[in-house]
Design a protein around this motif. Structure first.
Motif, PDB file in Angstrom:
ATOM      1  N   LEU A   1      56.837  25.919  48.436  1.00 54.80           N
ATOM      2  CA  LEU A   1      56.901  26.833  47.404  1.00 54.80           C
ATOM      3  C   LEU A   1      57.001  28.204  47.748  1.00 54.80           C
ATOM      4  O   LEU A   1      56.708  28.282  48.673  1.00 54.80           O
ATOM      5  CB  LEU A   1      54.838  26.737  47.537  1.00 54.80           C
ATOM      6  N   PRO A   2      57.283  28.376  46.689  1.00 57.34           N
ATOM      7  CA  PRO A   2      58.251  29.779  46.901  1.00 57.34           C
ATOM      8  C   PRO A   2      56.777  31.143  46.589  1.00 57.34           C
ATOM      9  O   PRO A   2      55.803  30.585  46.386  1.00 57.34           O
ATOM     10  CB  PRO A   2      58.497  29.894  44.872  1.00 57.34           C
ATOM     11  N   TYR A   3      56.775  32.198  46.817  1.00 58.02           N
ATOM     12  CA  TYR A   3      55.762  32.965  47.918  1.00 58.02           C
ATOM     13  C   TYR A   3      56.135  34.081  47.418  1.00 58.02           C
ATOM     14  O   TYR A   3      57.110  34.801  47.185  1.00 58.02           O
ATOM     15  CB  TYR A   3      55.575  32.953  49.331  1.00 58.02           C
ATOM     16  N   LEU A   4      54.847  34.950  46.308  1.00 61.09           N
ATOM     17  CA  LEU A   4      55.674  36.455  46.075  1.00 61.09           C
ATOM     18  C   LEU A   4      55.167  37.696  46.615  1.00 61.09           C
ATOM     19  O   LEU A   4      55.578  38.632  47.286  1.00 61.09           O
ATOM     20  CB  LEU A   4      54.877  36.035  44.609  1.00 61.09           C
ATOM     21  N   GLY A   5      53.894  37.069  47.581  1.00 67.71           N
ATOM     22  CA  GLY A   5      53.105  38.620  48.555  1.00 67.71           C
ATOM     23  C   GLY A   5      52.428  39.179  47.603  1.00 67.71           C
ATOM     24  O   GLY A   5      52.852  40.382  48.460  1.00 67.71           O
ATOM     25  N   VAL A   6      51.611  39.394  47.046  1.00 72.65           N
ATOM     26  CA  VAL A   6      50.677  39.760  46.144  1.00 72.65           C
ATOM     27  C   VAL A   6      49.548  39.776  46.106  1.00 72.65           C
ATOM     28  O   VAL A   6      49.321  37.707  45.740  1.00 72.65           O
ATOM     29  CB  VAL A   6      51.324  39.924  44.824  1.00 72.65           C
ATOM     30  N   ARG A   7      48.130  40.044  45.555  1.00 71.89           N
ATOM     31  CA  ARG A   7      46.824  39.061  45.527  1.00 71.89           C
ATOM     32  C   ARG A   7      47.001  40.433  43.811  1.00 71.89           C
ATOM     33  O   ARG A   7      47.282  41.082  43.519  1.00 71.89           O
ATOM     34  CB  ARG A   7      46.101  40.253  46.457  1.00 71.89           C
ATOM     35  N   ILE A   8      46.931  39.173  42.824  1.00 69.17           N
ATOM     36  CA  ILE A   8      46.687  39.982  41.605  1.00 69.17           C
ATOM     37  C   ILE A   8      45.679  39.307  40.499  1.00 69.17           C
ATOM     38  O   ILE A   8      45.059  38.683  41.332  1.00 69.17           O
ATOM     39  CB  ILE A   8      47.956  39.048  40.861  1.00 69.17           C
ATOM     40  N   THR A   9      45.114  39.785  39.502  1.00 71.12           N
ATOM     41  CA  THR A   9      44.360  39.670  38.638  1.00 71.12           C
ATOM     42  C   THR A   9      44.941  40.360  37.944  1.00 71.12           C
ATOM     43  O   THR A   9      46.007  40.826  36.902  1.00 71.12           O
ATOM     44  CB  THR A   9      43.105  40.805  38.652  1.00 71.12           C
ATOM     45  N   ASP A  10      43.757  40.173  36.068  1.00 67.62           N
ATOM     46  CA  ASP A  10      44.640  39.985  35.150  1.00 67.62           C
ATOM     47  C   ASP A  10      43.990  41.421  34.872  1.00 67.62           C
ATOM     48  O   ASP A  10      43.489  41.945  35.201  1.00 67.62           O
ATOM     49  CB  ASP A  10      44.041  39.154  34.403  1.00 67.62           C
ATOM     50  N   SER A  11      44.924  42.176  33.584  1.00 68.87           N
ATOM     51  CA  SER A  11      45.226  43.836  33.693  1.00 68.87           C
ATOM     52  C   SER A  11      44.339  43.984  32.905  1.00 68.87           C
ATOM     53  O   SER A  11      42.907  45.136  33.238  1.00 68.87           O
ATOM     54  CB  SER A  11      46.616  44.263  33.526  1.00 68.87           C
ATOM     55  N   GLY A  12      43.832  43.754  31.576  1.00 66.14           N
ATOM     56  CA  GLY A  12      43.088  43.735  30.637  1.00 66.14           C
ATOM     57  C   GLY A  12      43.034  45.432  30.193  1.00 66.14           C
ATOM     58  O   GLY A  12      42.226  46.399  29.932  1.00 66.14           O
ATOM     59  N   GLY A  13      44.113  46.089  30.898  1.00 63.33           N
ATOM     60  CA  GLY A  13      43.885  47.895  30.344  1.00 63.33           C
ATOM     61  C   GLY A  13      43.172  48.586  31.457  1.00 63.33           C
ATOM     62  O   GLY A  13      43.669  49.579  30.931  1.00 63.33           O
ATOM     63  N   ARG A  14      42.901  47.691  32.121  1.00 57.00           N
ATOM     64  CA  ARG A  14      41.949  48.333  33.329  1.00 57.00           C
ATOM     65  C   ARG A  14      42.922  49.320  34.385  1.00 57.00           C
ATOM     66  O   ARG A  14      42.549  50.565  34.451  1.00 57.00           O
ATOM     67  CB  ARG A  14      41.424  47.591  34.276  1.00 57.00           C
ATOM     68  N   ALA A  15      44.556  49.553  34.378  1.00 58.17           N
ATOM     69  CA  ALA A  15      45.142  49.492  35.745  1.00 58.17           C
ATOM     70  C   ALA A  15      45.652  50.900  34.872  1.00 58.17           C
ATOM     71  O   ALA A  15      45.444  52.084  34.982  1.00 58.17           O
ATOM     72  CB  ALA A  15      45.670  49.275  36.103  1.00 58.17           C
ATOM     73  N   THR A  16      46.398  50.655  33.281  1.00 57.51           N
ATOM     74  CA  THR A  16      47.528  51.508  33.046  1.00 57.51           C
ATOM     75  C   THR A  16      47.065  51.594  31.838  1.00 57.51           C
ATOM     76  O   THR A  16      46.913  50.516  30.793  1.00 57.51           O
ATOM     77  CB  THR A  16      49.002  50.715  33.042  1.00 57.51           C
ATOM     78  N   PRO A  17      46.690  53.249  31.570  1.00 60.00           N
ATOM     79  CA  PRO A  17      46.227  53.191  30.024  1.00 60.00           C
ATOM     80  C   PRO A  17      47.648  53.102  29.142  1.00 60.00           C
ATOM     81  O   PRO A  17      49.070  53.047  29.436  1.00 60.00           O
ATOM     82  CB  PRO A  17      46.496  54.459  29.782  1.00 60.00           C
ATOM     83  N   GLY A  18      47.200  52.168  27.774  1.00 58.78           N
ATOM     84  CA  GLY A  18      48.477  51.579  27.218  1.00 58.78           C
ATOM     85  C   GLY A  18      48.911  50.159  27.161  1.00 58.78           C
ATOM     86  O   GLY A  18      49.578  49.556  26.139  1.00 58.78           O
ATOM     87  N   VAL A  19      48.549  49.647  28.258  1.00 55.39           N
ATOM     88  CA  VAL A  19      48.951  48.102  29.072  1.00 55.39           C
ATOM     89  C   VAL A  19      47.873  47.525  28.869  1.00 55.39           C
ATOM     90  O   VAL A  19      47.432  47.559  29.543  1.00 55.39           O
ATOM     91  CB  VAL A  19      49.478  48.069  30.268  1.00 55.39           C
ATOM     92  N   ASP A  20      47.514  46.508  27.567  1.00 50.76           N
ATOM     93  CA  ASP A  20      46.167  45.490  27.765  1.00 50.76           C
ATOM     94  C   ASP A  20      46.569  44.043  28.196  1.00 50.76           C
ATOM     95  O   ASP A  20      45.392  43.560  27.567  1.00 50.76           O
ATOM     96  CB  ASP A  20      45.510  45.934  26.895  1.00 50.76           C
ATOM     97  N   TYR A  21      47.537  43.858  28.510  1.00 56.28           N
ATOM     98  CA  TYR A  21      48.130  42.687  28.960  1.00 56.28           C
ATOM     99  C   TYR A  21      48.769  42.656  30.605  1.00 56.28           C
ATOM    100  O   TYR A  21      48.982  43.003  31.004  1.00 56.28           O
ATOM    101  CB  TYR A  21      48.663  42.107  27.787  1.00 56.28           C
TER     102      TYR A  21
END
Length: 368
Positions: free
Chosen positions: A272-292
């Motif tokens: 299985l491929p491995y990216l090496g990150v922990r992720i969650t949906d953005s929902g615009g919480r981290a970067t203004p103007g990016v809601d996905y």
């Protein structure tokens, strides 16, 4: 919506006929906060031949088609059912399927738990003690071995040839009701599902064939009588099992992992491929103007993502030119790749779009 879905492993209940108490339920997470890896298996679609094609010359009347479909189903069940076994381990009950005449049995790792020896019962009434050759919580698969002769064997199919809408049947021992058959269709393919906190997020077959406690480890079959998956869990939003939302490990994954468990007792190559990150949906919480997109919460030091220059706080918005709207979308894109593949990742960092190339690694083994 934050991209999280509660699921529940199908546990091993006490048999109904003994009226023993309790069915263990374990709430589990699907891929919303994937720690240190995004995983995948081989994909592909084919077609199961239909009996009736509207508008085709000499089309068979609907009534005859229904009769033939029923005959196919009956024949498929009769072909596989003798090789389906009831498994008792630690006082609980699950299912399994004999896939090799030497006495090898496929089931779920959570069915056997930490047991090294379990008891099985065949449809013909024979009972045996089985050794656990190996169990892997990452894939939730286990291989058992019985020393017996004249064993029925179920043929293993090719899950890369499945198609959404294809008729399937699940065979198992729900609540101790041995060799119960339920029928449905393939609802979706390559659903990125994690069977437990220790489990990989891997592509699974989704089906509306009823899967209940005790079905775990039993086969999902096609109308040709081939095992196409190992029934593993049901969705359980808010801890309540959902109807018609069952999931099975594809048989191609099961074959690959069973070979390692039978010969080595553990999985040494996840594939299985491995990216090496922990992720969650953005929902615009981290970067203004990016809601996905998929927000990177944590990056493994020296992992594939870190080596490519990705950082915590970046929002992944596309992979190989395909938009990523959520964690599930990201996983769906990565499901098309394998370890060693190079993928182009587009992300937003502090309002600026960046593009990096990531060479996917291989997910580390989770066998004990």
């Amino acid at each position: 919506m934050n991209g999280q879905l509660f699921t529940e492993q199908v546990p091993e209940p006490e048999p109904v006929r003994r009226r023993l108490p309790g069915v263990l339920r374990r709430g589990i997470w699907l891929a919303a906060a994937l720690l240190l890896g995004v995983l995948l298996g081989a994909t592909g679609y084919g077609v199961y031949g239909a009996h009736f094609r509207p508008g085709a010359a000499g089309a068979v009347p609907a009534a005859a088609t229904t009769s033939e479909l029923q005959a196919d189903l009956i024949a498929a069940v009769q072909r596989v059912s003798p090789a389906v076994v009831s498994i008792r381990a630690g006082g609980g009950l699950g299912s399994g399927v004999i896939y090799d005449p030497s006495g090898l049995i496929l089931t779920n790792a959570h069915v056997v738990g930490g047991a090294r020896n379990v008891s099985i019962e065949l449809a013909d009434g024979r009972r045996f003690q089985a050794r656990v050759l190996g169990a892997d919580p990452g894939f939730d698969l286990a291989v058992l071995k019985v020393d017996a002769s004249d064993l029925p064997v179920a043929p293993l199919g090719d899950s890369s040839q499945l198609q959404v809408g294809q008729f399937v049947a699940a065979i198992g021992n729900p609540y101790g009701l041995d060799h119960t058959v339920t029928v449905g269709v393939i609802s979706a393919l390559n659903r990125p599902i994690a069977g437990s906190e220790a489990g990989y997020t891997q592509p699974m077959i989704q089906t509306d064939a009823a899967i209940n406690p005790g079905n775990s480890g039993g086969p999902l079959i096609d109308l040709a009588g081939n095992v196409i998956g190992i029934n593993t869990l049901v969705a359980a939003p808010a801890g309540v099992p959902a109807q018609g939302l069952g999931f099975a490990v594809p048989v191609n994954t099961a074959k690959r992992i069973a070979g390692q468990l039978a010969s080595q007792g553990r999985v040494t190559q996840s594939g299985l491929p491995y990216l090496g990150v922990r992720i969650t949906d953005s929902g615009g919480r981290a970067t203004p103007g990016v809601d996905y997109g998929a927000l990177i919460v944590q990056v493994e030091p020296n992992g594939p993502a870190a080596q490519a220059g990705l950082r915590a706080g970046d929002v992944i918005t596309a992979v190989d030119g395909h938009d990523v709207y959520s964690v599930d979308h990201l996983l769906q894109q990565l499901l098309q790749h394998k370890p060693g593949d190079r993928v182009t990742v587009q992300a937003v960092r502090s309002g600026q779009t960046i593009t990096v190339t990531v060479t996917l690694g291989e997910a580390p083994s989770r066998s004990g």
